[in-house]
Write a protein that holds these residues in place. Structure first.
Motif, short mmCIF file in Angstrom:
data_model
loop_
_atom_site.label_atom_id
_atom_site.label_comp_id
_atom_site.label_asym_id
_atom_site.label_seq_id
_atom_site.Cartn_x
_atom_site.Cartn_y
_atom_site.Cartn_z
N TRP A 1 0.57 -0.97 -0.11
CA TRP A 1 -0.30 -0.14 -0.23
C TRP A 1 0.86 1.69 0.34
CZ3 TRP A 1 -4.41 -0.39 4.28
CH2 TRP A 1 -5.46 -1.62 3.70
N SER A 2 0.46 2.31 -1.01
CA SER A 2 1.41 3.43 -0.76
C SER A 2 0.48 4.64 -0.01
CB SER A 2 1.41 3.99 -2.17
OG SER A 2 -0.23 4.41 -2.70
N GLU B 1 -3.53 4.29 -0.45
CA GLU B 1 -4.63 3.30 -0.10
C GLU B 1 -3.98 3.52 2.13
OE1 GLU B 1 -2.69 2.46 -4.25
OE2 GLU B 1 -1.95 2.00 -2.50
N ILE B 2 -3.44 3.47 2.16
CA ILE B 2 -3.57 3.74 3.61
C ILE B 2 -4.34 5.20 4.61
CG2 ILE B 2 -1.99 4.16 5.83
CD1 ILE B 2 0.66 2.84 3.40
N ALA B 3 -4.42 6.28 2.92
CA ALA B 3 -5.10 7.27 3.43
C ALA B 3 -7.26 6.50 3.12
CB ALA B 3 -5.28 8.14 2.63
N VAL C 1 -9.08 8.97 5.83
CA VAL C 1 -8.02 10.94 5.64
C VAL C 1 -7.09 10.89 4.42
CG1 VAL C 1 -7.40 10.13 8.60
CG2 VAL C 1 -5.71 9.39 6.46
N ARG C 2 -7.07 11.92 4.31
CA ARG C 2 -6.24 12.22 2.77
C ARG C 2 -4.32 11.68 3.05
NH1 ARG C 2 -6.44 18.64 2.28
NH2 ARG C 2 -5.52 18.75 0.90
N PRO C 3 -4.28 11.81 1.97
CA PRO C 3 -3.08 11.36 1.46
C PRO C 3 -1.69 11.97 1.86
CG PRO C 3 -3.68 10.39 -0.09
CD PRO C 3 -5.16 11.79 0.45
N ASP C 4 -2.11 13.39 2.32
CA ASP C 4 -1.28 14.53 2.82
C ASP C 4 -0.90 13.69 4.26
OD1 ASP C 4 -0.64 15.43 0.94
OD2 ASP C 4 -1.86 16.88 1.03
N LYS C 5 -1.87 13.66 5.35
CA LYS C 5 -2.32 13.33 6.62
C LYS C 5 -0.96 12.03 6.83
CE LYS C 5 -4.04 13.42 10.75
NZ LYS C 5 -3.58 15.16 11.58
N VAL C 6 -0.97 11.68 5.91
CA VAL C 6 -0.48 9.88 6.29
C VAL C 6 0.84 10.44 5.50
CG1 VAL C 6 0.01 7.60 5.09
CG2 VAL C 6 -2.55 8.58 5.02
N ARG C 7 1.65 11.01 5.09
CA ARG C 7 2.96 12.06 5.63
C ARG C 7 3.13 12.37 5.81
NH1 ARG C 7 0.65 12.43 0.17
NH2 ARG C 7 1.55 11.52 -1.70
N TRP C 8 1.93 13.30 6.74
CA TRP C 8 2.35 14.09 8.43
C TRP C 8 2.36 13.08 9.29
CZ3 TRP C 8 0.49 13.85 13.37
CH2 TRP C 8 0.75 15.19 13.69
N TYR C 9 1.91 11.77 8.88
CA TYR C 9 2.05 10.47 10.30
C TYR C 9 3.73 10.39 10.11
CZ TYR C 9 -2.84 10.35 11.15
OH TYR C 9 -4.05 10.06 11.91
N ARG C 10 4.10 10.50 8.77
CA ARG C 10 5.08 8.96 8.49
C ARG C 10 6.53 10.44 9.40
NH1 ARG C 10 8.57 7.48 3.17
NH2 ARG C 10 10.78 6.86 4.39
N ASP D 1 7.50 -0.79 4.82
CA ASP D 1 8.39 -2.94 3.87
C ASP D 1 9.09 -2.33 3.13
OD1 ASP D 1 7.32 -4.09 6.60
OD2 ASP D 1 5.58 -3.78 5.84
N HIS D 2 8.45 -1.07 1.90
CA HIS D 2 9.05 -1.49 0.77
C HIS D 2 9.95 0.25 0.40
CE1 HIS D 2 10.65 -3.54 -3.28
NE2 HIS D 2 10.01 -2.34 -3.81
N VAL D 3 10.82 0.60 -0.48
CA VAL D 3 10.58 1.07 -0.98
C VAL D 3 11.08 1.31 -2.21
CG1 VAL D 3 12.26 3.92 -0.93
CG2 VAL D 3 11.66 2.55 1.22
N GLU D 4 10.69 1.62 -3.41
CA GLU D 4 10.77 1.72 -4.74
C GLU D 4 10.83 3.03 -5.09
OE1 GLU D 4 9.03 -0.33 -8.11
OE2 GLU D 4 8.98 -1.89 -6.52
N GLY D 5 11.86 3.45 -6.33
CA GLY D 5 11.86 4.40 -6.23
C GLY D 5 11.29 5.67 -6.07
N GLY D 6 12.32 5.53 -4.74
CA GLY D 6 12.08 7.20 -3.55
C GLY D 6 10.82 6.69 -2.67
N LYS D 7 9.24 5.65 -3.75
CA LYS D 7 8.71 5.77 -2.57
C LYS D 7 8.53 4.82 -1.45
CE LYS D 7 6.73 7.85 -6.83
NZ LYS D 7 5.88 7.75 -8.06
N PRO D 8 8.28 5.21 -1.03
CA PRO D 8 7.79 4.45 0.41
C PRO D 8 6.41 3.23 0.44
CG PRO D 8 6.67 5.97 1.51
CD PRO D 8 7.59 6.11 0.02
N TYR D 9 6.52 1.50 0.43
CA TYR D 9 5.18 1.08 0.23
C TYR D 9 5.44 0.27 2.05
CZ TYR D 9 4.70 2.48 -4.19
OH TYR D 9 5.05 2.89 -5.54
N TRP D 10 4.25 -0.17 2.07
CA TRP D 10 3.93 -0.88 3.31
C TRP D 10 2.80 -1.67 3.22
CZ3 TRP D 10 3.50 4.40 3.11
CH2 TRP D 10 5.07 4.65 3.59
N TYR D 11 3.13 -3.14 3.92
CA TYR D 11 2.36 -4.24 3.54
C TYR D 11 0.22 -3.70 3.92
CZ TYR D 11 6.55 -7.43 2.26
OH TYR D 11 7.25 -7.77 1.04
N SER D 12 -0.43 -4.25 3.69
CA SER D 12 -1.12 -3.72 4.08
C SER D 12 -1.80 -4.60 5.75
CB SER D 12 -2.89 -4.87 3.32
OG SER D 12 -2.40 -6.56 3.51
#
Length: 78
Positions: A22-23, A26-28, A33-42, A51-62
């Motif tokens: 999930w990016s 998907e988490i949002a 919540v909005r994706p910006d809020k998830v970025r704020w959490y991080r 769990d995984h970073v690809e092309g500088g983008k973080p991803y988490w297993y569901s």
């Protein structure tokens, strides 16, 4: 989804592991919540390590996100 075999009994049930990544989007959607809020959490250390970073983008297993949500304190008013 991956099955982890158990005896199938209440003491040792068969478990499934969901390895969907999930990016922020998907988490949002999952936590409503909005994706910006998830970025704020991080940014503030409130989200688990990706769990995984690809092309500088973080991803988490569901499953990681679901476990994180289950461990968060309730926001109920007293």
């Amino acid at each position: 989804m991956t099955l982890i075999p158990g005896s199938g009994t209440a003491e040792e049930p068969t478990k499934t592991i969901d390895r969907a990544l999930w990016s922020y989007k998907e988490i949002a959607a999952y936590i409503n919540v909005r994706p910006d809020k998830v970025r704020w959490y991080r940014k503030h250390g409130l989200l688990p390590t990706p769990d995984h970073v690809e092309g500088g983008k973080p991803y988490w297993y569901s499953d990681t996100v679901r476990a994180w949500m289950a461990s968060r304190p309730s926001r109920r008013e007293p």
